[in-house]
Design a protein around this motif. Sequence first.
Motif, PDB file in Angstrom:
ATOM      1  N   LEU A  26      38.564  37.607  25.072  1.00 40.59           N
ATOM      2  CA  LEU A  26      37.437  37.004  25.777  1.00 40.59           C
ATOM      3  C   LEU A  26      36.296  36.679  24.815  1.00 40.59           C
ATOM      4  O   LEU A  26      35.636  35.648  24.955  1.00 40.59           O
ATOM      5  CB  LEU A  26      36.963  37.938  26.893  1.00 40.59           C
ATOM      6  CG  LEU A  26      37.922  38.071  28.084  1.00 40.59           C
ATOM      7  CD1 LEU A  26      37.600  39.318  28.897  1.00 40.59           C
ATOM      8  CD2 LEU A  26      37.855  36.826  28.980  1.00 40.59           C
ATOM      9  N   ARG A  27      36.078  37.537  23.836  1.00 38.05           N
ATOM     10  CA  ARG A  27      35.059  37.242  22.819  1.00 38.05           C
ATOM     11  C   ARG A  27      35.458  36.020  21.999  1.00 38.05           C
ATOM     12  O   ARG A  27      34.617  35.191  21.644  1.00 38.05           O
ATOM     13  CB  ARG A  27      34.847  38.446  21.901  1.00 38.05           C
ATOM     14  CG  ARG A  27      34.110  39.612  22.547  1.00 38.05           C
ATOM     15  CD  ARG A  27      33.538  40.550  21.503  1.00 38.05           C
ATOM     16  NE  ARG A  27      34.549  41.003  20.566  1.00 38.05           N
ATOM     17  CZ  ARG A  27      35.291  42.097  20.714  1.00 38.05           C
ATOM     18  NH1 ARG A  27      35.132  42.847  21.801  1.00 38.05           N
ATOM     19  NH2 ARG A  27      36.186  42.439  19.812  1.00 38.05           N
ATOM     20  N   LYS A  28      36.749  35.923  21.700  1.00 33.69           N
ATOM     21  CA  LYS A  28      37.252  34.767  20.943  1.00 33.69           C
ATOM     22  C   LYS A  28      36.900  33.459  21.639  1.00 33.69           C
ATOM     23  O   LYS A  28      36.511  32.469  20.990  1.00 33.69           O
ATOM     24  CB  LYS A  28      38.771  34.894  20.777  1.00 33.69           C
ATOM     25  CG  LYS A  28      39.470  33.640  20.268  1.00 33.69           C
ATOM     26  CD  LYS A  28      40.994  33.812  20.297  1.00 33.69           C
ATOM     27  CE  LYS A  28      41.722  32.502  20.059  1.00 33.69           C
ATOM     28  NZ  LYS A  28      43.205  32.661  20.149  1.00 33.69           N
ATOM     29  N   HIS A  29      37.017  33.439  22.964  1.00 37.42           N
ATOM     30  CA  HIS A  29      36.747  32.219  23.726  1.00 37.42           C
ATOM     31  C   HIS A  29      35.309  32.161  24.258  1.00 37.42           C
ATOM     32  O   HIS A  29      34.957  31.200  24.941  1.00 37.42           O
ATOM     33  CB  HIS A  29      37.728  32.103  24.887  1.00 37.42           C
ATOM     34  CG  HIS A  29      39.144  31.829  24.470  1.00 37.42           C
ATOM     35  ND1 HIS A  29      39.571  30.574  24.102  1.00 37.42           N
ATOM     36  CD2 HIS A  29      40.226  32.651  24.331  1.00 37.42           C
ATOM     37  CE1 HIS A  29      40.857  30.623  23.769  1.00 37.42           C
ATOM     38  NE2 HIS A  29      41.280  31.873  23.904  1.00 37.42           N
ATOM     39  N   ASP A  30      34.530  33.203  23.960  1.00 35.01           N
ATOM     40  CA  ASP A  30      33.137  33.284  24.422  1.00 35.01           C
ATOM     41  C   ASP A  30      33.053  33.161  25.942  1.00 35.01           C
ATOM     42  O   ASP A  30      32.288  32.373  26.492  1.00 35.01           O
ATOM     43  CB  ASP A  30      32.300  32.194  23.750  1.00 35.01           C
ATOM     44  CG  ASP A  30      30.801  32.404  23.946  1.00 35.01           C
ATOM     45  OD1 ASP A  30      30.391  33.568  24.128  1.00 35.01           O
ATOM     46  OD2 ASP A  30      30.047  31.408  23.916  1.00 35.01           O
ATOM     47  N   VAL A 212      51.256  27.700  36.251  1.00 37.16           N
ATOM     48  CA  VAL A 212      50.221  28.497  36.908  1.00 37.16           C
ATOM     49  C   VAL A 212      48.821  27.991  36.584  1.00 37.16           C
ATOM     50  O   VAL A 212      47.956  27.910  37.469  1.00 37.16           O
ATOM     51  CB  VAL A 212      50.363  29.983  36.534  1.00 37.16           C
ATOM     52  CG1 VAL A 212      49.186  30.793  37.084  1.00 37.16           C
ATOM     53  CG2 VAL A 212      51.681  30.546  37.069  1.00 37.16           C
ATOM     54  N   ALA A 213      48.553  27.648  35.325  1.00 37.15           N
ATOM     55  CA  ALA A 213      47.215  27.188  34.948  1.00 37.15           C
ATOM     56  C   ALA A 213      46.819  25.951  35.752  1.00 37.15           C
ATOM     57  O   ALA A 213      45.727  25.895  36.335  1.00 37.15           O
ATOM     58  CB  ALA A 213      47.157  26.905  33.454  1.00 37.15           C
ATOM     59  N   ASN A 214      47.692  24.964  35.795  1.00 38.59           N
ATOM     60  CA  ASN A 214      47.377  23.744  36.547  1.00 38.59           C
ATOM     61  C   ASN A 214      47.231  24.019  38.034  1.00 38.59           C
ATOM     62  O   ASN A 214      46.420  23.385  38.717  1.00 38.59           O
ATOM     63  CB  ASN A 214      48.446  22.680  36.304  1.00 38.59           C
ATOM     64  CG  ASN A 214      48.333  22.045  34.929  1.00 38.59           C
ATOM     65  OD1 ASN A 214      47.251  21.981  34.355  1.00 38.59           O
ATOM     66  ND2 ASN A 214      49.455  21.571  34.397  1.00 38.59           N
ATOM     67  N   MET A 215      48.006  24.970  38.560  1.00 34.64           N
ATOM     68  CA  MET A 215      47.873  25.365  39.956  1.00 34.64           C
ATOM     69  C   MET A 215      46.454  25.892  40.213  1.00 34.64           C
ATOM     70  O   MET A 215      45.816  25.554  41.219  1.00 34.64           O
ATOM     71  CB  MET A 215      48.904  26.443  40.302  1.00 34.64           C
ATOM     72  CG  MET A 215      48.835  26.948  41.741  1.00 34.64           C
ATOM     73  SD  MET A 215      49.864  28.423  41.999  1.00 34.64           S
ATOM     74  CE  MET A 215      48.857  29.671  41.170  1.00 34.64           C
ATOM     75  N   HIS A 216      45.961  26.724  39.280  1.00 35.85           N
ATOM     76  CA  HIS A 216      44.603  27.254  39.419  1.00 35.85           C
ATOM     77  C   HIS A 216      43.561  26.147  39.328  1.00 35.85           C
ATOM     78  O   HIS A 216      42.603  26.113  40.115  1.00 35.85           O
ATOM     79  CB  HIS A 216      44.333  28.300  38.341  1.00 35.85           C
ATOM     80  CG  HIS A 216      44.987  29.623  38.591  1.00 35.85           C
ATOM     81  ND1 HIS A 216      45.153  30.152  39.853  1.00 35.85           N
ATOM     82  CD2 HIS A 216      45.496  30.549  37.733  1.00 35.85           C
ATOM     83  CE1 HIS A 216      45.742  31.329  39.771  1.00 35.85           C
ATOM     84  NE2 HIS A 216      45.960  31.593  38.493  1.00 35.85           N
ATOM     85  N   PHE A 217      43.730  25.222  38.389  1.00 35.44           N
ATOM     86  CA  PHE A 217      42.744  24.155  38.233  1.00 35.44           C
ATOM     87  C   PHE A 217      42.669  23.277  39.479  1.00 35.44           C
ATOM     88  O   PHE A 217      41.579  22.857  39.890  1.00 35.44           O
ATOM     89  CB  PHE A 217      43.066  23.301  36.996  1.00 35.44           C
ATOM     90  CG  PHE A 217      43.016  24.064  35.700  1.00 35.44           C
ATOM     91  CD1 PHE A 217      42.073  25.069  35.502  1.00 35.44           C
ATOM     92  CD2 PHE A 217      43.915  23.793  34.681  1.00 35.44           C
ATOM     93  CE1 PHE A 217      42.028  25.781  34.309  1.00 35.44           C
ATOM     94  CE2 PHE A 217      43.882  24.503  33.492  1.00 35.44           C
ATOM     95  CZ  PHE A 217      42.933  25.502  33.300  1.00 35.44           C
ATOM     96  N   ASP A 244      45.547  33.704  26.832  1.00 32.87           N
ATOM     97  CA  ASP A 244      44.925  32.987  25.722  1.00 32.87           C
ATOM     98  C   ASP A 244      45.079  31.483  25.943  1.00 32.87           C
ATOM     99  O   ASP A 244      44.121  30.700  25.816  1.00 32.87           O
ATOM    100  CB  ASP A 244      45.587  33.420  24.411  1.00 32.87           C
ATOM    101  CG  ASP A 244      44.892  32.867  23.176  1.00 32.87           C
ATOM    102  OD1 ASP A 244      43.807  32.256  23.309  1.00 32.87           O
ATOM    103  OD2 ASP A 244      45.428  33.050  22.073  1.00 32.87           O
ATOM    104  N   PHE A 245      46.287  31.068  26.295  1.00 37.54           N
ATOM    105  CA  PHE A 245      46.564  29.656  26.596  1.00 37.54           C
ATOM    106  C   PHE A 245      45.717  29.174  27.770  1.00 37.54           C
ATOM    107  O   PHE A 245      45.131  28.077  27.730  1.00 37.54           O
ATOM    108  CB  PHE A 245      48.053  29.477  26.907  1.00 37.54           C
ATOM    109  CG  PHE A 245      48.378  28.251  27.712  1.00 37.54           C
ATOM    110  CD1 PHE A 245      48.447  26.997  27.105  1.00 37.54           C
ATOM    111  CD2 PHE A 245      48.624  28.341  29.076  1.00 37.54           C
ATOM    112  CE1 PHE A 245      48.729  25.863  27.855  1.00 37.54           C
ATOM    113  CE2 PHE A 245      48.911  27.213  29.828  1.00 37.54           C
ATOM    114  CZ  PHE A 245      48.960  25.960  29.210  1.00 37.54           C
ATOM    115  N   PHE A 246      45.629  29.991  28.820  1.00 37.07           N
ATOM    116  CA  PHE A 246      44.861  29.604  30.005  1.00 37.07           C
ATOM    117  C   PHE A 246      43.394  29.372  29.661  1.00 37.07           C
ATOM    118  O   PHE A 246      42.787  28.370  30.084  1.00 37.07           O
ATOM    119  CB  PHE A 246      44.977  30.677  31.094  1.00 37.07           C
ATOM    120  CG  PHE A 246      44.070  30.430  32.270  1.00 37.07           C
ATOM    121  CD1 PHE A 246      44.439  29.548  33.268  1.00 37.07           C
ATOM    122  CD2 PHE A 246      42.826  31.060  32.358  1.00 37.07           C
ATOM    123  CE1 PHE A 246      43.594  29.286  34.349  1.00 37.07           C
ATOM    124  CE2 PHE A 246      41.976  30.799  33.422  1.00 37.07           C
ATOM    125  CZ  PHE A 246      42.361  29.912  34.416  1.00 37.07           C
TER     126      PHE A 246
END
Length: 295
Positions: A26-30, A212-217, A244-246
Amino acid sequence: MKLAIKVDVDTFRGTKEGVPALCKLLRKHDVPATFLFSLGPDNTGKALSRIFRKGFLKKCLRSNVAGNYGLKTLMYGTILKAPMIAKHCAEQMRKTLHSGFECGIHCWDHYKWQDYLAKMSRIEVLEEFSKARNEFEKVFGFSAQCCGSAGWQITPDALAVEDSANLLYASDTRGSEPFIPTMSGQQFKTLQIPSTLLTLDEVLGLTPLESVANMHFLEMQKQSNSVMTIHAELEGMAYLEWFDFFLAKAKSENVEFFALSDYAKSLLASPEKIRRNEIVMSEFTGRSGKLAVQR
Protein backbone atom coordinates in the motif's frame (compact mmCIF):
# COMPACT_ATOMS: atom_id res chain seq x y z
CA MET A 1 -14.31 6.52 -9.34
CA LYS A 2 -13.47 6.74 -5.64
CA LEU A 3 -12.40 3.82 -3.45
CA ALA A 4 -11.54 3.15 0.19
CA ILE A 5 -9.69 0.02 1.30
CA LYS A 6 -10.63 -1.75 4.54
CA VAL A 7 -8.43 -4.62 5.70
CA ASP A 8 -9.98 -7.30 7.91
CA VAL A 9 -7.31 -9.15 9.86
CA ASP A 10 -8.77 -12.43 11.11
CA THR A 11 -5.86 -14.63 12.22
CA PHE A 12 -2.49 -14.84 13.93
CA ARG A 13 -0.71 -15.69 10.67
CA GLY A 14 -2.54 -12.95 8.80
CA THR A 15 -1.40 -10.41 11.39
CA LYS A 16 2.19 -11.62 11.46
CA GLU A 17 2.73 -12.14 7.72
CA GLY A 18 -0.10 -10.61 5.72
CA VAL A 19 -0.29 -7.23 7.45
CA PRO A 20 3.40 -6.24 6.93
CA ALA A 21 3.19 -7.34 3.29
CA LEU A 22 0.08 -5.23 2.73
CA CYS A 23 1.60 -2.20 4.45
CA LYS A 24 4.60 -2.41 2.14
CA LEU A 25 2.41 -2.79 -0.95
CA LEU A 26 0.00 0.00 0.00
CA ARG A 27 2.90 2.36 0.68
CA LYS A 28 4.36 1.45 -2.71
CA HIS A 29 1.15 2.63 -4.39
CA ASP A 30 0.58 5.49 -1.91
CA VAL A 31 -2.88 4.17 -1.04
CA PRO A 32 -4.53 4.78 2.36
CA ALA A 33 -6.24 1.92 4.19
CA THR A 34 -7.93 1.03 7.45
CA PHE A 35 -6.70 -2.11 9.23
CA LEU A 36 -9.19 -3.79 11.59
CA PHE A 37 -7.50 -6.22 13.95
CA SER A 38 -8.64 -9.38 15.72
CA LEU A 39 -7.01 -8.98 19.13
CA GLY A 40 -7.72 -12.10 21.15
CA PRO A 41 -7.36 -15.85 20.55
CA ASP A 42 -7.09 -17.28 17.04
CA ASN A 43 -9.69 -20.04 17.19
CA THR A 44 -9.91 -20.50 13.42
CA GLY A 45 -9.90 -24.29 13.75
CA LYS A 46 -13.22 -24.20 15.58
CA ALA A 47 -14.82 -22.60 12.54
CA LEU A 48 -14.67 -25.96 10.78
CA SER A 49 -17.78 -26.82 12.79
CA ARG A 50 -19.61 -24.71 10.18
CA ILE A 51 -19.20 -27.60 7.75
CA PHE A 52 -22.83 -28.52 8.38
CA ARG A 53 -24.01 -25.02 7.44
CA LYS A 54 -25.58 -24.75 3.99
CA GLY A 55 -23.03 -23.63 1.42
CA PHE A 56 -20.03 -23.53 3.77
CA LEU A 57 -18.17 -26.58 2.43
CA LYS A 58 -18.77 -25.50 -1.16
CA LYS A 59 -17.36 -22.03 -0.42
CA CYS A 60 -14.31 -23.54 1.31
CA LEU A 61 -13.55 -25.74 -1.67
CA ARG A 62 -13.95 -23.12 -4.40
CA SER A 63 -11.97 -20.47 -2.47
CA ASN A 64 -9.25 -22.94 -1.33
CA VAL A 65 -9.50 -22.07 2.36
CA ALA A 66 -7.01 -24.76 3.43
CA GLY A 67 -4.42 -23.63 0.92
CA ASN A 68 -4.83 -19.93 1.61
CA TYR A 69 -5.00 -20.03 5.40
CA GLY A 70 -2.59 -22.93 5.96
CA LEU A 71 -3.20 -26.18 7.82
CA LYS A 72 -1.63 -24.91 11.04
CA THR A 73 -4.10 -22.02 11.24
CA LEU A 74 -6.96 -24.45 10.65
CA MET A 75 -5.88 -26.39 13.74
CA TYR A 76 -5.75 -23.41 16.12
CA GLY A 77 -8.26 -23.72 18.95
CA THR A 78 -8.67 -27.48 18.45
CA ILE A 79 -5.57 -29.64 17.99
CA LEU A 80 -3.29 -26.66 18.57
CA LYS A 81 -3.65 -24.07 21.33
CA ALA A 82 -5.16 -20.80 20.13
CA PRO A 83 -2.42 -18.13 20.03
CA MET A 84 -3.28 -14.73 21.52
CA ILE A 85 -2.91 -12.48 18.51
CA ALA A 86 -2.23 -9.07 20.07
CA LYS A 87 0.11 -10.56 22.65
CA HIS A 88 2.37 -12.00 19.94
CA CYS A 89 1.80 -9.44 17.16
CA ALA A 90 1.72 -6.07 18.95
CA GLU A 91 4.85 -5.00 17.09
CA GLN A 92 3.27 -5.64 13.67
CA MET A 93 0.15 -3.76 14.76
CA ARG A 94 2.06 -0.71 15.97
CA LYS A 95 4.19 -0.67 12.82
CA THR A 96 0.97 -0.51 10.80
CA LEU A 97 -0.07 2.64 12.65
CA HIS A 98 3.40 4.15 12.38
CA SER A 99 3.32 3.49 8.64
CA GLY A 100 0.43 5.93 8.42
CA PHE A 101 -2.56 3.60 8.33
CA GLU A 102 -5.71 3.91 10.41
CA CYS A 103 -6.17 1.02 12.86
CA GLY A 104 -9.35 -0.20 14.50
CA ILE A 105 -11.13 -3.17 16.01
CA HIS A 106 -12.32 -6.22 14.14
CA CYS A 107 -13.11 -8.35 17.19
CA TRP A 108 -11.70 -10.14 20.22
CA ASP A 109 -12.40 -13.76 19.20
CA HIS A 110 -13.35 -13.91 15.52
CA TYR A 111 -14.86 -17.39 15.71
CA LYS A 112 -16.96 -16.60 18.78
CA TRP A 113 -18.32 -13.32 17.41
CA GLN A 114 -19.11 -14.66 13.96
CA ASP A 115 -20.76 -17.86 15.16
CA TYR A 116 -22.38 -16.92 18.47
CA LEU A 117 -23.12 -13.18 18.49
CA ALA A 118 -26.82 -13.76 17.79
CA LYS A 119 -27.05 -15.90 20.95
CA MET A 120 -25.18 -13.49 23.24
CA SER A 121 -26.86 -11.32 25.87
CA ARG A 122 -26.14 -7.58 26.02
CA ILE A 123 -23.74 -8.21 28.91
CA GLU A 124 -21.89 -10.91 26.97
CA VAL A 125 -21.59 -8.66 23.93
CA LEU A 126 -20.28 -5.84 26.11
CA GLU A 127 -17.72 -8.15 27.72
CA GLU A 128 -16.51 -9.41 24.34
CA PHE A 129 -16.24 -5.95 22.81
CA SER A 130 -14.66 -4.48 25.94
CA LYS A 131 -11.89 -7.08 25.84
CA ALA A 132 -11.09 -5.99 22.29
CA ARG A 133 -11.20 -2.28 23.21
CA ASN A 134 -8.98 -2.76 26.24
CA GLU A 135 -6.43 -4.81 24.30
CA PHE A 136 -6.43 -2.29 21.48
CA GLU A 137 -5.68 0.51 23.94
CA LYS A 138 -2.91 -1.57 25.50
CA VAL A 139 -1.28 -2.06 22.10
CA PHE A 140 -1.73 1.43 20.66
CA GLY A 141 -2.01 3.69 23.70
CA PHE A 142 -5.33 5.26 22.68
CA SER A 143 -8.96 4.25 22.26
CA ALA A 144 -10.16 2.79 18.97
CA GLN A 145 -12.22 5.17 16.85
CA CYS A 146 -13.61 2.60 14.43
CA CYS A 147 -14.61 -1.04 14.19
CA GLY A 148 -15.90 -3.57 11.71
CA SER A 149 -17.78 -6.61 12.91
CA ALA A 150 -16.31 -10.07 12.27
CA GLY A 151 -18.19 -11.88 9.52
CA TRP A 152 -20.51 -8.87 9.08
CA GLN A 153 -22.49 -10.15 12.06
CA ILE A 154 -24.44 -7.60 14.08
CA THR A 155 -27.35 -7.42 16.53
CA PRO A 156 -29.21 -4.58 18.24
CA ASP A 157 -27.21 -5.28 21.41
CA ALA A 158 -23.94 -5.07 19.49
CA LEU A 159 -25.00 -1.78 17.88
CA ALA A 160 -25.86 -0.40 21.33
CA VAL A 161 -22.45 -1.45 22.64
CA GLU A 162 -20.77 0.28 19.71
CA ASP A 163 -22.78 3.42 20.47
CA SER A 164 -21.51 3.36 24.05
CA ALA A 165 -17.91 3.32 22.77
CA ASN A 166 -18.38 6.72 21.06
CA LEU A 167 -16.79 5.56 17.81
CA LEU A 168 -16.30 7.83 14.83
CA TYR A 169 -17.84 5.16 12.61
CA ALA A 170 -18.40 1.43 12.23
CA SER A 171 -18.28 -0.78 9.13
CA ASP A 172 -20.37 -3.80 10.11
CA THR A 173 -22.56 -4.09 7.05
CA ARG A 174 -22.86 -4.66 3.32
CA GLY A 175 -24.65 -2.01 1.36
CA SER A 176 -24.46 0.95 -0.99
CA GLU A 177 -23.82 4.13 1.00
CA PRO A 178 -23.22 5.46 4.54
CA PHE A 179 -26.19 5.54 6.90
CA ILE A 180 -27.38 5.81 10.48
CA PRO A 181 -28.75 2.38 11.43
CA THR A 182 -31.98 1.08 12.81
CA MET A 183 -32.52 -2.58 13.65
CA SER A 184 -35.45 -4.48 15.12
CA GLY A 185 -37.33 -1.24 15.70
CA GLN A 186 -34.45 0.42 17.55
CA GLN A 187 -32.48 3.44 16.37
CA PHE A 188 -28.74 3.86 16.92
CA LYS A 189 -26.27 6.71 16.50
CA THR A 190 -22.97 5.35 15.17
CA LEU A 191 -22.38 6.04 11.49
CA GLN A 192 -22.24 2.90 9.36
CA ILE A 193 -19.98 2.86 6.29
CA PRO A 194 -20.81 -0.42 4.55
CA SER A 195 -18.61 -2.49 2.27
CA THR A 196 -19.99 -1.97 -1.22
CA LEU A 197 -17.94 -4.41 -3.32
CA LEU A 198 -17.80 -8.20 -3.21
CA THR A 199 -14.76 -9.62 -1.43
CA LEU A 200 -12.21 -11.80 -3.16
CA ASP A 201 -13.27 -14.98 -1.34
CA GLU A 202 -16.86 -14.34 -2.46
CA VAL A 203 -15.91 -14.45 -6.13
CA LEU A 204 -13.05 -16.98 -6.21
CA GLY A 205 -14.11 -20.00 -8.22
CA LEU A 206 -17.08 -18.10 -9.66
CA THR A 207 -15.28 -15.36 -11.60
CA PRO A 208 -11.89 -15.78 -13.32
CA LEU A 209 -9.25 -13.97 -11.26
CA GLU A 210 -8.13 -11.97 -14.31
CA SER A 211 -11.68 -10.59 -14.61
CA VAL A 212 -12.18 -9.54 -10.97
CA ALA A 213 -10.55 -6.10 -11.30
CA ASN A 214 -12.73 -5.08 -14.24
CA MET A 215 -15.78 -6.46 -12.43
CA HIS A 216 -14.99 -4.11 -9.53
CA PHE A 217 -14.42 -1.12 -11.80
CA LEU A 218 -17.77 -1.64 -13.51
CA GLU A 219 -19.49 -1.75 -10.11
CA MET A 220 -17.57 1.31 -8.88
CA GLN A 221 -18.85 3.33 -11.82
CA LYS A 222 -22.35 2.94 -10.35
CA GLN A 223 -21.30 4.27 -6.92
CA SER A 224 -20.12 7.71 -5.81
CA ASN A 225 -17.84 6.21 -3.15
CA SER A 226 -16.95 2.51 -3.00
CA VAL A 227 -15.57 0.52 -0.08
CA MET A 228 -13.54 -2.62 -0.73
CA THR A 229 -12.88 -5.07 2.09
CA ILE A 230 -9.77 -7.17 1.66
CA HIS A 231 -8.27 -9.79 3.98
CA ALA A 232 -4.75 -9.99 5.31
CA GLU A 233 -4.95 -13.74 4.76
CA LEU A 234 -5.79 -13.43 1.05
CA GLU A 235 -4.68 -10.16 -0.58
CA GLY A 236 -1.84 -9.98 1.94
CA MET A 237 -0.55 -13.48 1.27
CA ALA A 238 -1.65 -15.89 -1.49
CA TYR A 239 -3.14 -13.08 -3.63
CA LEU A 240 -0.61 -10.33 -2.89
CA GLU A 241 0.59 -10.31 -6.50
CA TRP A 242 -2.99 -9.97 -7.73
CA PHE A 243 -3.64 -7.10 -5.33
CA ASP A 244 -0.49 -5.37 -6.57
CA PHE A 245 -1.91 -5.69 -10.10
CA PHE A 246 -5.31 -4.41 -8.95
CA LEU A 247 -3.87 -1.28 -7.32
CA ALA A 248 -1.70 -0.51 -10.35
CA LYS A 249 -4.66 -0.95 -12.69
CA ALA A 250 -6.86 1.18 -10.43
CA LYS A 251 -4.32 3.99 -10.65
CA SER A 252 -4.25 3.64 -14.44
CA GLU A 253 -8.06 3.90 -14.41
CA ASN A 254 -7.77 7.17 -12.41
CA VAL A 255 -9.36 5.70 -9.28
CA GLU A 256 -9.14 8.17 -6.40
CA PHE A 257 -8.39 6.47 -3.08
CA PHE A 258 -9.73 7.96 0.15
CA ALA A 259 -9.39 7.22 3.87
CA LEU A 260 -12.47 6.04 5.74
CA SER A 261 -11.78 8.29 8.73
CA ASP A 262 -11.67 11.38 6.49
CA TYR A 263 -14.85 10.24 4.78
CA ALA A 264 -16.62 9.77 8.11
CA LYS A 265 -15.60 13.21 9.36
CA SER A 266 -16.83 14.87 6.18
CA LEU A 267 -20.19 13.10 6.45
CA LEU A 268 -20.62 13.90 10.15
CA ALA A 269 -20.00 17.58 9.44
CA SER A 270 -23.54 17.59 7.98
CA PRO A 271 -25.35 14.87 9.96
CA GLU A 272 -28.78 15.95 8.71
CA LYS A 273 -27.81 14.78 5.22
CA ILE A 274 -27.00 11.21 6.31
CA ARG A 275 -29.80 8.81 5.44
CA ARG A 276 -31.29 6.36 7.94
CA ASN A 277 -31.60 2.73 6.98
CA GLU A 278 -32.56 -0.54 8.55
CA ILE A 279 -30.08 -3.39 8.98
CA VAL A 280 -31.43 -6.84 8.19
CA MET A 281 -29.70 -10.20 8.44
CA SER A 282 -29.86 -11.63 4.96
CA GLU A 283 -28.31 -14.28 2.74
CA PHE A 284 -25.51 -12.85 0.64
CA THR A 285 -23.74 -13.72 -2.60
CA GLY A 286 -20.78 -16.04 -2.07
CA ARG A 287 -21.35 -16.47 1.69
CA SER A 288 -22.82 -19.17 3.88
CA GLY A 289 -25.19 -18.01 6.58
CA LYS A 290 -26.66 -14.50 6.87
CA LEU A 291 -24.88 -11.14 6.88
CA ALA A 292 -25.85 -7.66 8.09
CA VAL A 293 -27.19 -5.87 5.02
CA GLN A 294 -28.36 -2.28 4.54
CA ARG A 295 -31.98 -2.09 3.41
